[in-house]
Design a protein around this motif. Structure first.
Motif, PDB file in Angstrom:
ATOM      1  N   THR A  13       0.944  -1.299  -0.033  1.00 37.55           N
ATOM      2  CA  THR A  13       0.012   0.153  -0.036  1.00 37.55           C
ATOM      3  C   THR A  13       0.759   1.258  -0.152  1.00 37.55           C
ATOM      4  O   THR A  13       0.390   2.238   0.089  1.00 37.55           O
ATOM      5  CB  THR A  13      -0.752   0.050   1.228  1.00 37.55           C
ATOM      6  N   LEU A  14       2.283   0.971  -0.214  1.00 35.35           N
ATOM      7  CA  LEU A  14       2.905   2.341  -0.166  1.00 35.35           C
ATOM      8  C   LEU A  14       4.433   1.948  -1.066  1.00 35.35           C
ATOM      9  O   LEU A  14       4.881   0.868  -0.865  1.00 35.35           O
ATOM     10  CB  LEU A  14       3.500   2.346   1.459  1.00 35.35           C
ATOM     11  N   SER A  15       4.758   2.760  -1.838  1.00 32.43           N
ATOM     12  CA  SER A  15       5.788   2.593  -2.654  1.00 32.43           C
ATOM     13  C   SER A  15       6.719   3.857  -2.750  1.00 32.43           C
ATOM     14  O   SER A  15       6.336   4.932  -2.563  1.00 32.43           O
ATOM     15  CB  SER A  15       5.449   1.975  -4.099  1.00 32.43           C
ATOM     16  N   LYS A  17       7.814   4.847  -5.389  1.00 32.48           N
ATOM     17  CA  LYS A  17       7.017   5.656  -6.696  1.00 32.48           C
ATOM     18  C   LYS A  17       6.088   6.514  -6.191  1.00 32.48           C
ATOM     19  O   LYS A  17       5.800   7.642  -6.694  1.00 32.48           O
ATOM     20  CB  LYS A  17       6.615   4.560  -7.853  1.00 32.48           C
ATOM     21  N   LYS A  18       5.315   6.015  -5.323  1.00 37.01           N
ATOM     22  CA  LYS A  18       4.211   7.091  -5.081  1.00 37.01           C
ATOM     23  C   LYS A  18       4.672   7.928  -4.022  1.00 37.01           C
ATOM     24  O   LYS A  18       3.968   9.119  -4.231  1.00 37.01           O
ATOM     25  CB  LYS A  18       3.111   6.145  -4.128  1.00 37.01           C
ATOM     26  N   ILE A  19       5.325   7.784  -3.197  1.00 35.37           N
ATOM     27  CA  ILE A  19       6.240   8.569  -2.171  1.00 35.37           C
ATOM     28  C   ILE A  19       6.804  10.034  -2.922  1.00 35.37           C
ATOM     29  O   ILE A  19       6.295  11.178  -2.667  1.00 35.37           O
ATOM     30  CB  ILE A  19       7.103   8.144  -1.254  1.00 35.37           C
ATOM     31  N   SER A  21       6.315  10.518  -6.363  1.00 35.81           N
ATOM     32  CA  SER A  21       5.390  11.339  -7.342  1.00 35.81           C
ATOM     33  C   SER A  21       4.414  12.118  -6.664  1.00 35.81           C
ATOM     34  O   SER A  21       4.161  13.281  -7.152  1.00 35.81           O
ATOM     35  CB  SER A  21       4.530  10.233  -8.025  1.00 35.81           C
ATOM     36  N   GLU A  22       3.918  11.947  -5.349  1.00 36.86           N
ATOM     37  CA  GLU A  22       2.934  12.694  -4.723  1.00 36.86           C
ATOM     38  C   GLU A  22       3.925  14.199  -4.047  1.00 36.86           C
ATOM     39  O   GLU A  22       3.266  15.220  -4.033  1.00 36.86           O
ATOM     40  CB  GLU A  22       2.581  12.149  -3.473  1.00 36.86           C
ATOM     41  N   CYS A  94       9.890   4.009   4.578  1.00 42.17           N
ATOM     42  CA  CYS A  94       9.395   3.148   3.534  1.00 42.17           C
ATOM     43  C   CYS A  94      10.453   1.957   3.237  1.00 42.17           C
ATOM     44  O   CYS A  94      10.236   0.584   3.331  1.00 42.17           O
ATOM     45  CB  CYS A  94       9.147   3.505   2.071  1.00 42.17           C
TER      46      CYS A  94
END
Length: 320
Positions: A13-15, A17-19, A21-22, A94
């Motif tokens: 639920t966390l990556s 890439k997401k961290i 990019s946000e 992470c």
């Protein structure tokens, strides 16, 4: 056959890439929500508890309308005086929780492009927050107790006739330490490091509630616990579990800790062994949670912990 939870999408639920990019603002708001969950992420003055504060947006700080104190989301916590951006800090956490057997500081420094010193201290601060989670926990129900030795390897002499029996205390290096684990079935795991396993008897009396069923092996130094608890003893020369009594969960913890030290960190000094044992215990206790939940749990615990007296200014003291 059902898929293992850790292999499923629910565990991811966390990556990174997401961290990244946000961006920084989303990471900052995440820290705010975890610091002040009771106020939906809106700041509360740590000095007087007032919720009427001014937002100094240009500096990411707040000013209390009652006591006029300025503070930030990390003031008074383990992350106080941080230099890393929030997005980098979240990325480090992470990586830290994703590693089932731990991650070494050199790798973390390369992944985040920071100094080894920065990664080393940050990871030890996170381990301190992990330890604080079970600092006051007392175990009950069914508890397993066991001990295992780490460190203190003595290299054998080259010539056979010069070699000594390294099992004898006189021939040991003095760096050997024993980790004693207390693991509640269906509950938490607490650890402590000693010079000898027998010293774990008082530790067990301190951290296990009365009338608890305690499982231990047949080593004689656990005998004094029979006056305090309902003991189940296992003779490992006959089997891993006999008559329903076993210490398999304690052995599972030691399996993770051995692989963490032998496979990742390679060498751990005795003074740091408690921290690595707490890290392995935390991973065991939270092994069935998603990595996003692990990150939030660790951040929340770190933001609830005071400034680290062991690690604040660590390198400056060492250099002095």
């Amino acid at each position: 056959m059902a898929q293992h939870f850790l292999l499923s999408a629910a565990a991811r639920t966390l990556s990174l890439k997401k961290i990244f990019s946000e961006g920084e603002e989303a990471a900052y708001r995440r820290f705010c929500r975890l610091r002040w969950p009771e106020n939906d992420g809106e700041p509360i003055c740590p000095a007087c508890g007032c919720i009427d504060v001014y937002d100094l947006t240009t500096r990411r700080r707040f000013k209390c309308a009652a006591c006029y104190r300025q503070f930030s989301v990390t003031s008074g916590t383990i992350f106080a005086s941080r230099k890393l951006a929030f997005v980098d800090l979240l990325g480090a956490i992470c990586l830290f929780v994703n590693a089932a057997k731990g991650v070494f500081a050199v790798q973390m420094s390369r992944d985040l492009d920071v100094q080894h010193k920065t990664a080393f201290v940050l990871m030890h601060k996170l381990r301190e927050a992990m330890w604080a989670e079970t600092r006051d926990v007392r175990l009950d129900g069914e508890v397993e107790i066991d001990g295992a030795a780490f460190g203190g390897h003595v290299r054998p002499a080259n010539l056979r006739e010069e070699r000594v029996d390294r099992r004898r205390r006189a021939n040991r290096s003095g760096k050997r330490r024993v980790v004693v684990v207390l693991r509640q079935r269906g509950g938490r795991t607490v650890t402590r490091t000693f010079l000898r396993e027998a010293q774990g008897v008082e530790f067990a009396r301190e951290r296990i509630a009365p009338e608890t069923v305690v499982s231990a092996d047949e080593v004689a130094h656990w005998d004094p616990l029979e006056t305090d608890f309902d003991m189940q003893r296992i003779n490992h020369s006959k089997g891993y579990g006999v008559g329903g009594a076993h210490t398999n969960l304690a052995e599972s913890f030691f399996s993770r800790l051995r692989r963490m030290i032998g496979g990742q960190h390679l060498k751990v000094e005795g003074r740091y062994l408690d921290a690595y044992a707490a890290h392995a215990a935390w991973l065991e206790d939270h092994r069935e949670e998603s990595n996003g939940r692990l990150a939030d749990c660790l951040i929340g615990g770190a933001l609830a912990s005071p400034v680290s007296r062991s690690w604040k200014g660590y390198w400056q003291r060492r250099a002095a």
